[in-house]
Scaffold this motif. Structure first.
Motif, PDB file in Angstrom:
ATOM      1  N   ASP A  72      49.575  15.757  88.237  1.00  0.00           N
ATOM      2  CA  ASP A  72      50.368  16.380  87.417  1.00  0.00           C
ATOM      3  C   ASP A  72      49.701  17.573  86.526  1.00  0.00           C
ATOM      4  O   ASP A  72      48.547  16.966  86.143  1.00  0.00           O
ATOM      5  CB  ASP A  72      51.380  15.505  86.525  1.00  0.00           C
ATOM      6  CG  ASP A  72      52.551  15.091  87.288  1.00  0.00           C
ATOM      7  OD1 ASP A  72      52.824  15.325  88.529  1.00  0.00           O
ATOM      8  OD2 ASP A  72      53.375  14.242  86.647  1.00  0.00           O
ATOM      9  N   ARG A  73      50.407  18.478  86.315  1.00  0.00           N
ATOM     10  CA  ARG A  73      49.349  19.420  85.441  1.00  0.00           C
ATOM     11  C   ARG A  73      49.819  19.333  83.819  1.00  0.00           C
ATOM     12  O   ARG A  73      50.962  19.336  83.706  1.00  0.00           O
ATOM     13  CB  ARG A  73      49.452  20.920  85.695  1.00  0.00           C
ATOM     14  CG  ARG A  73      48.709  21.370  87.077  1.00  0.00           C
ATOM     15  CD  ARG A  73      49.018  20.644  88.225  1.00  0.00           C
ATOM     16  NE  ARG A  73      50.571  21.051  88.789  1.00  0.00           N
ATOM     17  CZ  ARG A  73      51.402  20.376  89.617  1.00  0.00           C
ATOM     18  NH1 ARG A  73      50.777  19.070  90.299  1.00  0.00           N
ATOM     19  NH2 ARG A  73      52.479  20.497  89.603  1.00  0.00           N
ATOM     20  N   VAL A  74      49.003  19.178  83.013  1.00  0.00           N
ATOM     21  CA  VAL A  74      49.350  19.232  81.660  1.00  0.00           C
ATOM     22  C   VAL A  74      48.762  20.410  80.918  1.00  0.00           C
ATOM     23  O   VAL A  74      47.462  20.539  80.772  1.00  0.00           O
ATOM     24  CB  VAL A  74      48.878  17.810  81.059  1.00  0.00           C
ATOM     25  CG1 VAL A  74      49.185  17.828  79.219  1.00  0.00           C
ATOM     26  CG2 VAL A  74      49.653  16.670  81.639  1.00  0.00           C
ATOM     27  N   ALA A  94      44.433  10.037  82.590  1.00  0.00           N
ATOM     28  CA  ALA A  94      45.540   9.925  83.207  1.00  0.00           C
ATOM     29  C   ALA A  94      45.708  10.314  84.625  1.00  0.00           C
ATOM     30  O   ALA A  94      46.754  10.401  85.277  1.00  0.00           O
ATOM     31  CB  ALA A  94      46.768  10.664  82.720  1.00  0.00           C
ATOM     32  N   ASN A  95      44.471  10.514  85.073  1.00  0.00           N
ATOM     33  CA  ASN A  95      44.196  11.152  86.940  1.00  0.00           C
ATOM     34  C   ASN A  95      45.282  12.460  86.857  1.00  0.00           C
ATOM     35  O   ASN A  95      45.634  12.706  88.024  1.00  0.00           O
ATOM     36  CB  ASN A  95      44.793   9.962  87.646  1.00  0.00           C
ATOM     37  CG  ASN A  95      44.062   8.765  87.545  1.00  0.00           C
ATOM     38  OD1 ASN A  95      42.949   8.682  87.656  1.00  0.00           O
ATOM     39  ND2 ASN A  95      44.653   7.666  87.083  1.00  0.00           N
ATOM     40  N   ALA A  96      45.460  13.035  85.955  1.00  0.00           N
ATOM     41  CA  ALA A  96      46.131  14.228  85.904  1.00  0.00           C
ATOM     42  C   ALA A  96      45.274  15.726  85.800  1.00  0.00           C
ATOM     43  O   ALA A  96      44.001  15.465  85.902  1.00  0.00           O
ATOM     44  CB  ALA A  96      47.136  14.532  84.748  1.00  0.00           C
ATOM     45  N   VAL A  97      45.753  16.862  85.769  1.00  0.00           N
ATOM     46  CA  VAL A  97      45.017  18.185  85.725  1.00  0.00           C
ATOM     47  C   VAL A  97      45.072  18.772  84.444  1.00  0.00           C
ATOM     48  O   VAL A  97      46.421  18.945  83.877  1.00  0.00           O
ATOM     49  CB  VAL A  97      45.442  18.745  86.897  1.00  0.00           C
ATOM     50  CG1 VAL A  97      44.748  20.074  87.046  1.00  0.00           C
ATOM     51  CG2 VAL A  97      45.379  18.164  88.425  1.00  0.00           C
ATOM     52  N   VAL A  98      44.077  19.302  83.757  1.00  0.00           N
ATOM     53  CA  VAL A  98      44.253  20.050  82.625  1.00  0.00           C
ATOM     54  C   VAL A  98      44.429  21.621  82.887  1.00  0.00           C
ATOM     55  O   VAL A  98      43.744  22.262  83.595  1.00  0.00           O
ATOM     56  CB  VAL A  98      42.681  20.155  81.622  1.00  0.00           C
ATOM     57  CG1 VAL A  98      43.058  20.707  80.325  1.00  0.00           C
ATOM     58  CG2 VAL A  98      42.382  18.432  81.452  1.00  0.00           C
TER      59      VAL A  98
END
Length: 562
Positions: A72-74, A94-98
């Motif tokens: 997911d993108r945050v 969180a294994n997410a994308v900045v």
């Protein structure tokens, strides 16, 4: 042997093999090795590596609880402060994308950073939260933010601090004001302290080298910015390479004043420092006397900057009070360093200003001057593991040494492509000798030593103090003004910024005589980031056009240059 290898730093390999791990692991390993070592200093408050890791893990757990899943993108939208670093690494944990966003953007611009990356969660500072909420609220249901996490600068330092570490008085209102949390239509707003106050579980780190890590946006010849898909591997390469090239050690102390929402500050400063277990002295924005005090007090060894910062510091009436003797490496990019200023650094401190070159698409440097053998007003030589050529932009044939053509780049730091834009991705790459090269859009030449020099731009772009301004994006925003029938944005020369933004505007017949040039500038200031705002607006009866109806911006640019 490539000619530039004669000047390669002798202690360094030509090719490196970065760790095949998540960028998060760089922080975890530094915290394991140096738990009590200062990772960040911010207006006198020290964050150790253990503290940085702990806060990032707590915020990561909160993000997961809010529904952020792997990939997911945050959005992170703030000036340099500890919370930016914590948020950045929390998203990675969180294994997410900045999705890093320029905090100068206004609501009209921010909408794109919510809808294009399909963002549901954003993290920002109190001074920017209302603008972000306004952007989200204006979107249709289903496209808005679900959660907005808001921090205040004083969550990270003592607002009563005095002395050399204290912020300038002119920043007092901006830094110390506690803004009320704005309402968010269809969503929830959470304070920074409440977000961190948890003992929620964390999933394991699953992100690997080929997973997306950051999605920074860059503009271009089309109106809306495009997301650049960078993996953990592409950023890891340049984090490691930047640390090595700059002779980084765990004793390195870096002044972090170039913005870390921008690719250079993010990768070459923040990620390189965390990879190398260095210390970051954070400045939220530029102020020459604060910089002078911090360099002196903390014995700063490395300072990445833009040339206007150095020019400004050297011009300070207090300059003789500052001790810059600790600096071992000073350099930057974004604009050429004037030769006279570079010579003054050499004469005063024995420092050679080291310039480099890179793009959002190359995770910052693709070229860098060797620290021991830099050339002035030069892009440098191709970076570690990097193959760069100069080609004819029409025939795509490689050109001989000395001839000007388009710079193309192949290397592990090059991005995978543009988010949701396969057409733009296809246009951005060519294949040479079986290798995929990125077309930079910049014109350059290679000298007899293998050093690259910029000669021109293929892309239409304005360089204002190192900030890239893309005319098509400014024009697209200006067309939303009810009085603007047509607009053409060009560069105008500026003694301090190098270039500034000028807009040639044709008014609608209904608004002629009712709107002034200053009215247009004021509207732009309310609706776009300040560095994009035209410093000059010139009204015209018409714009020059080609037979196909396209605005001939080059004619206006040439007239301005003349």
């Amino acid at each position: 042997m490539p000619s530039h290898h004669r000047f390669w730093p002798r202690r360094l390999p030509h090719t490196i093999h970065p760790p095949c791990t998540s960028l998060w692991d760089n922080l975890a390993i530094s915290a394991l090795r140096y738990p009590r070592k200062p990772a960040i200093v911010f207006f006198g408050r020290v964050y150790t590596y253990a503290t940085l890791q702990s806060q990032a893990e707590r915020l990561a757990a909160r993000l997961v609880a809010l529904g952020v899943a792997a990939g997911d993108r945050v959005v992170v939208n703030m000036q340099n402060c500890p919370q930016l670093v914590i948020a950045h690494f929390a998203i990675l944990r969180a294994n997410a994308v900045v999705v890093p966003v320029n905090p100068m953007n206004r609501a009209e611009e921010l909408k794109h950073y919510i809808t294009d990356p399909d963002t549901r969660v954003a993290i920002t500072t109190g001074d920017l939260a209302a603008e972000f909420a306004r952007a989200s609220d204006a979107l249709p249901e289903g496209r808005r933010l679900a959660h907005l996490i808001v921090t205040h600068f004083t969550d990270a330092f003592d607002g009563n601090i005095v002395g050399d570490d204290a912020p300038p008085e002119v920043w007092t209102d901006w830094l110390l004001t506690h803004h009320a949390l704005p309402p968010l239509a269809g969503g929830a707003v959470l304070s920074w302290n409440d977000a961190l106050a948890n003992d929620l579980p964390l999933p394991p780190v699953t992100a690997g080298p080929e997973d997306l890590s950051i999605l920074p946006y860059t503009s271009g010849t089309t109106g809306l910015p495009k997301g650049c898909m960078h993996t953990h591997a592409s950023v890891m390469h340049n984090a490691m390479a930047s640390s090595l090239w700059g002779q980084g050690t765990p004793e390195t102390v870096s002044l972090a004043v170039v913005p870390m929402f921008h690719i250079t500050g993010m990768v070459s400063v923040m990620h390189a420092a965390i990879y190398g277990s260095a210390t970051l002295i954070l400045m939220p924005r530029w102020e020459r006397d604060l910089a002078g005090r911090l360099i002196s007090r903390y014995r700063v060894t490395h300072w990445t900057n833009i040339p206007t910062m150095v020019i400004d510091l050297l011009a300070s009436p207090r300059f003789d009070r500052y001790d810059l003797s600790s600096l071992v490496l000073i350099g930057g990019g974004g604009a050429a360093m004037p030769q006279a200023v570079a010579q003054r650094l050499q004469d005063l401190f024995g420092l050679k200003y080291v310039e480099g070159y890179g793009l959002t698409e190359t995770a910052a440097p693709s070229h860098q001057n060797p620290p021991d053998r830099p050339k002035q007003q030069c892009l440098g030589i191709p970076y570690m593991s990097t193959d760069a050529r100069v080609i004819d932009p029409e025939t795509l044939q490689e050109l001989p040494q000395g001839e000007s053509g388009e710079i193309v780049i192949h290397g592990p730091e090059v991005f995978k492509g543009y988010w949701k834009r396969p057409d733009a991705t296809a246009q951005a790459f060519i294949t040479l000798e079986g290798k995929r090269f990125f077309r930079s859009g910049d014109m350059g030449r290679i000298d007899e030593d293998g050093y690259f020099f910029m000669t021109d731009r293929l892309k239409r772009m304005i360089n204002a103090s190192g900030f890239k301004v893309w005319p098509a994006e400014v024009e697209a925003l200006m067309f939303r003004h009810p009085a603007v029938q047509e607009a053409c944005v060009i560069a105008t020369q500026d003694a301090y910024r190098g270039e500034s933004v000028k807009a040639v505007v044709v008014l609608r017949a209904s608004h002629q005589g009712q709107v002034s040039e200053q009215d247009i500038i004021d509207w732009c200031r309310d609706n776009m980031a300040v560095y994009k705002v035209p410093r000059v607006v010139q009204f015209a009866d018409s714009l020059p056009k080609s037979g196909s109806g396209k605005v001939m911006w080059r004619l206006l640019q040439e007239a301005e240059g003349a």
